[in-house]
Motif scaffolding. Sequence first.
Motif, PDB file in Angstrom:
ATOM      1  N   GLN A 136       0.713  -1.078  -0.068  1.00  6.41           N
ATOM      2  CA  GLN A 136       0.004  -0.021   0.082  1.00  6.41           C
ATOM      3  C   GLN A 136       0.915   1.254   0.096  1.00  6.41           C
ATOM      4  O   GLN A 136       1.430   1.738   1.109  1.00  6.41           O
ATOM      5  CB  GLN A 136      -0.868   0.027   1.353  1.00  6.41           C
ATOM      6  N   PHE A 137       0.952   1.855  -1.192  1.00  8.24           N
ATOM      7  CA  PHE A 137       1.883   3.138  -1.431  1.00  8.24           C
ATOM      8  C   PHE A 137       1.137   4.312  -0.977  1.00  8.24           C
ATOM      9  O   PHE A 137       1.893   5.258  -0.689  1.00  8.24           O
ATOM     10  CB  PHE A 137       2.420   3.230  -2.735  1.00  8.24           C
ATOM     11  N   SER A 144     -12.210  -6.861   8.096  1.00  4.48           N
ATOM     12  CA  SER A 144     -12.539  -5.905   8.938  1.00  4.48           C
ATOM     13  C   SER A 144     -11.816  -4.414   9.052  1.00  4.48           C
ATOM     14  O   SER A 144     -11.986  -3.423   9.497  1.00  4.48           O
ATOM     15  CB  SER A 144     -12.164  -6.212  10.456  1.00  4.48           C
ATOM     16  N   LEU A 145     -10.716  -4.721   8.057  1.00  2.04           N
ATOM     17  CA  LEU A 145      -9.847  -3.480   7.480  1.00  2.04           C
ATOM     18  C   LEU A 145     -10.229  -2.581   6.399  1.00  2.04           C
ATOM     19  O   LEU A 145      -9.932  -3.143   5.301  1.00  2.04           O
ATOM     20  CB  LEU A 145      -8.430  -3.854   7.589  1.00  2.04           C
ATOM     21  N   THR A 146     -10.863  -1.274   6.665  1.00  2.00           N
ATOM     22  CA  THR A 146     -11.380  -0.808   5.396  1.00  2.00           C
ATOM     23  C   THR A 146     -10.717   0.526   5.049  1.00  2.00           C
ATOM     24  O   THR A 146     -10.600   1.067   4.069  1.00  2.00           O
ATOM     25  CB  THR A 146     -13.024  -0.400   5.679  1.00  2.00           C
ATOM     26  N   ALA A 147      -9.899   0.944   6.135  1.00  2.00           N
ATOM     27  CA  ALA A 147      -9.209   2.048   5.949  1.00  2.00           C
ATOM     28  C   ALA A 147      -7.493   1.865   6.347  1.00  2.00           C
ATOM     29  O   ALA A 147      -7.324   2.796   7.355  1.00  2.00           O
ATOM     30  CB  ALA A 147      -9.675   3.398   6.557  1.00  2.00           C
ATOM     31  N   PRO A 148      -6.848   1.182   5.818  1.00  2.00           N
ATOM     32  CA  PRO A 148      -5.547   1.014   6.248  1.00  2.00           C
ATOM     33  C   PRO A 148      -4.798   1.961   6.005  1.00  2.00           C
ATOM     34  O   PRO A 148      -4.649   2.909   4.885  1.00  2.00           O
ATOM     35  CB  PRO A 148      -4.956  -0.362   5.393  1.00  2.00           C
ATOM     36  N   THR A 149      -3.728   2.240   6.840  1.00  2.00           N
ATOM     37  CA  THR A 149      -2.739   3.083   6.809  1.00  2.00           C
ATOM     38  C   THR A 149      -1.686   2.897   5.620  1.00  2.00           C
ATOM     39  O   THR A 149      -1.518   1.572   5.370  1.00  2.00           O
ATOM     40  CB  THR A 149      -1.823   3.567   7.973  1.00  2.00           C
ATOM     41  N   LYS A 150      -0.927   3.561   5.141  1.00  2.00           N
ATOM     42  CA  LYS A 150       0.122   3.430   4.361  1.00  2.00           C
ATOM     43  C   LYS A 150       1.171   2.366   4.824  1.00  2.00           C
ATOM     44  O   LYS A 150       1.379   2.606   6.081  1.00  2.00           O
ATOM     45  CB  LYS A 150       0.736   4.735   3.751  1.00  2.00           C
ATOM     46  N   ASP A 151       1.894   1.898   3.973  1.00  2.00           N
ATOM     47  CA  ASP A 151       2.989   1.062   4.254  1.00  2.00           C
ATOM     48  C   ASP A 151       4.252   1.723   4.410  1.00  2.00           C
ATOM     49  O   ASP A 151       4.157   3.006   3.660  1.00  2.00           O
ATOM     50  CB  ASP A 151       3.352  -0.075   3.418  1.00  2.00           C
ATOM     51  N   THR A 206      -2.079   8.565 -11.573  1.00  2.00           N
ATOM     52  CA  THR A 206      -2.004   8.550 -12.994  1.00  2.00           C
ATOM     53  C   THR A 206      -1.380   9.616 -13.811  1.00  2.00           C
ATOM     54  O   THR A 206      -1.710  10.708 -13.513  1.00  2.00           O
ATOM     55  CB  THR A 206      -3.208   7.647 -13.468  1.00  2.00           C
ATOM     56  N   SER A 207      -0.777   9.008 -14.952  1.00  2.00           N
ATOM     57  CA  SER A 207      -0.529  10.213 -15.937  1.00  2.00           C
ATOM     58  C   SER A 207      -0.931   9.418 -17.316  1.00  2.00           C
ATOM     59  O   SER A 207       0.055   8.558 -17.666  1.00  2.00           O
ATOM     60  CB  SER A 207       1.084  10.774 -15.886  1.00  2.00           C
ATOM     61  N   GLY A 208      -1.707  10.011 -17.878  1.00  2.00           N
ATOM     62  CA  GLY A 208      -2.316   9.305 -19.078  1.00  2.00           C
ATOM     63  C   GLY A 208      -2.800   7.971 -18.691  1.00  2.00           C
ATOM     64  O   GLY A 208      -3.521   7.889 -17.828  1.00  2.00           O
ATOM     65  N   THR A 209      -2.046   6.869 -19.413  1.00  2.00           N
ATOM     66  CA  THR A 209      -2.439   5.445 -19.177  1.00  2.00           C
ATOM     67  C   THR A 209      -1.433   4.686 -18.162  1.00  2.00           C
ATOM     68  O   THR A 209      -1.612   3.518 -18.041  1.00  2.00           O
ATOM     69  CB  THR A 209      -2.528   4.628 -20.658  1.00  2.00           C
ATOM     70  N   THR A 210      -0.579   5.467 -17.573  1.00  2.00           N
ATOM     71  CA  THR A 210       0.419   4.946 -16.857  1.00  2.00           C
ATOM     72  C   THR A 210       0.106   5.281 -15.168  1.00  2.00           C
ATOM     73  O   THR A 210      -0.206   6.463 -14.857  1.00  2.00           O
ATOM     74  CB  THR A 210       1.702   5.628 -17.227  1.00  2.00           C
ATOM     75  N   ALA A 211       0.470   4.320 -14.440  1.00  2.00           N
ATOM     76  CA  ALA A 211       0.218   4.561 -13.170  1.00  2.00           C
ATOM     77  C   ALA A 211       1.573   4.849 -12.646  1.00  2.00           C
ATOM     78  O   ALA A 211       2.596   4.264 -13.127  1.00  2.00           O
ATOM     79  CB  ALA A 211      -0.432   3.268 -12.355  1.00  2.00           C
ATOM     80  N   ILE A 212       1.756   5.954 -11.966  1.00  2.00           N
ATOM     81  CA  ILE A 212       3.315   6.208 -11.181  1.00  2.00           C
ATOM     82  C   ILE A 212       3.301   6.437  -9.962  1.00  2.00           C
ATOM     83  O   ILE A 212       2.452   6.881  -9.139  1.00  2.00           O
ATOM     84  CB  ILE A 212       3.640   7.586 -12.089  1.00  2.00           C
ATOM     85  N   TRP A 213       4.460   6.264  -9.448  1.00  2.00           N
ATOM     86  CA  TRP A 213       4.748   6.539  -7.872  1.00  2.00           C
ATOM     87  C   TRP A 213       6.272   6.879  -7.861  1.00  2.00           C
ATOM     88  O   TRP A 213       7.139   6.121  -8.555  1.00  2.00           O
ATOM     89  CB  TRP A 213       4.460   5.376  -7.008  1.00  2.00           C
ATOM     90  N   THR A 214       6.607   7.818  -6.908  1.00  2.00           N
ATOM     91  CA  THR A 214       7.954   8.222  -6.631  1.00  2.00           C
ATOM     92  C   THR A 214       8.138   8.642  -5.131  1.00  2.00           C
ATOM     93  O   THR A 214       7.489   9.469  -4.885  1.00  2.00           O
ATOM     94  CB  THR A 214       8.492   9.281  -7.746  1.00  2.00           C
ATOM     95  N   PRO A 215       9.142   8.389  -4.506  1.00  2.00           N
ATOM     96  CA  PRO A 215       9.348   8.969  -3.288  1.00  2.00           C
ATOM     97  C   PRO A 215       9.180  10.306  -3.408  1.00  2.00           C
ATOM     98  O   PRO A 215       9.548  11.008  -4.343  1.00  2.00           O
ATOM     99  CB  PRO A 215      10.664   8.318  -2.986  1.00  2.00           C
ATOM    100  N   SER A 216       8.810  11.135  -2.236  1.00  2.00           N
ATOM    101  CA  SER A 216       8.579  12.589  -2.289  1.00  2.00           C
ATOM    102  C   SER A 216       9.966  13.345  -1.860  1.00  2.00           C
ATOM    103  O   SER A 216      10.155  14.502  -1.760  1.00  2.00           O
ATOM    104  CB  SER A 216       7.500  12.986  -1.259  1.00  2.00           C
ATOM    105  N   ASN A 225       9.493  -2.935   1.103  1.00  2.00           N
ATOM    106  CA  ASN A 225       8.218  -2.588   2.162  1.00  2.00           C
ATOM    107  C   ASN A 225       8.624  -3.323   3.365  1.00  2.00           C
ATOM    108  O   ASN A 225       8.565  -4.456   3.772  1.00  2.00           O
ATOM    109  CB  ASN A 225       7.061  -3.364   1.498  1.00  2.00           C
ATOM    110  N   ASP A 226       8.906  -2.281   4.304  1.00  2.00           N
ATOM    111  CA  ASP A 226       9.259  -2.385   5.739  1.00  2.00           C
ATOM    112  C   ASP A 226       8.188  -3.167   6.609  1.00  2.00           C
ATOM    113  O   ASP A 226       8.222  -3.612   7.657  1.00  2.00           O
ATOM    114  CB  ASP A 226       9.990  -1.270   6.183  1.00  2.00           C
ATOM    115  N   THR A 227       7.039  -2.740   6.026  1.00  2.00           N
ATOM    116  CA  THR A 227       5.655  -2.902   6.768  1.00  2.00           C
ATOM    117  C   THR A 227       5.381  -4.378   6.553  1.00  2.00           C
ATOM    118  O   THR A 227       4.838  -5.114   7.432  1.00  2.00           O
ATOM    119  CB  THR A 227       4.650  -2.067   6.563  1.00  2.00           C
ATOM    120  N   GLN A 228       5.727  -4.908   5.394  1.00  2.00           N
ATOM    121  CA  GLN A 228       4.963  -6.210   4.928  1.00  2.00           C
ATOM    122  C   GLN A 228       5.999  -7.150   4.555  1.00  2.00           C
ATOM    123  O   GLN A 228       6.638  -7.581   3.660  1.00  2.00           O
ATOM    124  CB  GLN A 228       4.081  -5.962   3.552  1.00  2.00           C
ATOM    125  N   GLY A 229       6.758  -7.337   5.702  1.00  2.00           N
ATOM    126  CA  GLY A 229       7.671  -8.613   5.781  1.00  2.00           C
ATOM    127  C   GLY A 229       9.037  -8.340   4.968  1.00  2.00           C
ATOM    128  O   GLY A 229       9.706  -9.138   4.318  1.00  2.00           O
TER     129      GLY A 229
END
Lengths: 156, 82
Positions: free
Chosen positions: A21-22, A32-39, A85-95, A116-120
């Motif tokens: 979860q980025f 039971s988990l509907t609003a999880p926090t970011k990893d 998303t940008s056009g048809t591409t999903a993107i993520w970059t550290p801030s 991912n330090d949260t997920q093992g």
Amino acid sequence: MANTQAMCTSFKGELLSGYHQFGAATLTSRGSLTAPTKDSFKAALYLASATINAATTAYSATGEVTGTNYTAGGVAVTNANDPSTSGTTAIWTPSASLVYTNVTLSTAFDAVLIYNDTQGDRAVSVHTFGSQTITAGTFTLTMPTNDASNALIRLA
Amino acid sequence: MNQQPTLTQQPQSPEQQIPMIWTSKGNRPIAGLTLQPEWTVNDDYIKFVERWRDESGEVVKESAHVYDRKGVHLDGAVAAIG
């Protein structure tokens, strides 16, 4: 042996399973988990003699750099911006840049593993930047432009 | 009439007057070191290395700054049904 820039294959599969979860999300309940926090994600440096690549599934201290003021596991990745998303591409970059301050890393290193330090400690991606040592100095990794052509993680 | 407060300066020691830089051998005067900048530019990253050597040629400080120009990408694909 060598390090190779890649999106980790296990990460691709884990995306479909919802392991990572980025960004913030409001989910339709699967339980039971509907609003999880970011990893939380971290960035570890690897020796040029190590072997991390698309086949890497999780963070490991094997082949990781050691040295003055470097903590095993690396530094936290600043993640203030949710994926977009940008056009048809999903993107993520550290801030923010990844910064290893006042370190001495005498053995050459050439790669960073984002995981991912949260997920093992599940692996996300490997990025290479040429062989380097640091002496009583700072190593800075400045992130690319967060767009469809350059973002650190791009799903086209 | 308001009077401006008088600022007093602490006298600086000779060491404080000399620009210093942190190295593997502690604080050293910058004037005694040689800076060797190095640039690497390619399609994937731009790297700037600042390498300081002392009088003997030993590297006593080395920092590197990498601008990652391009991350990794995954091309999504779907199969036709039928």
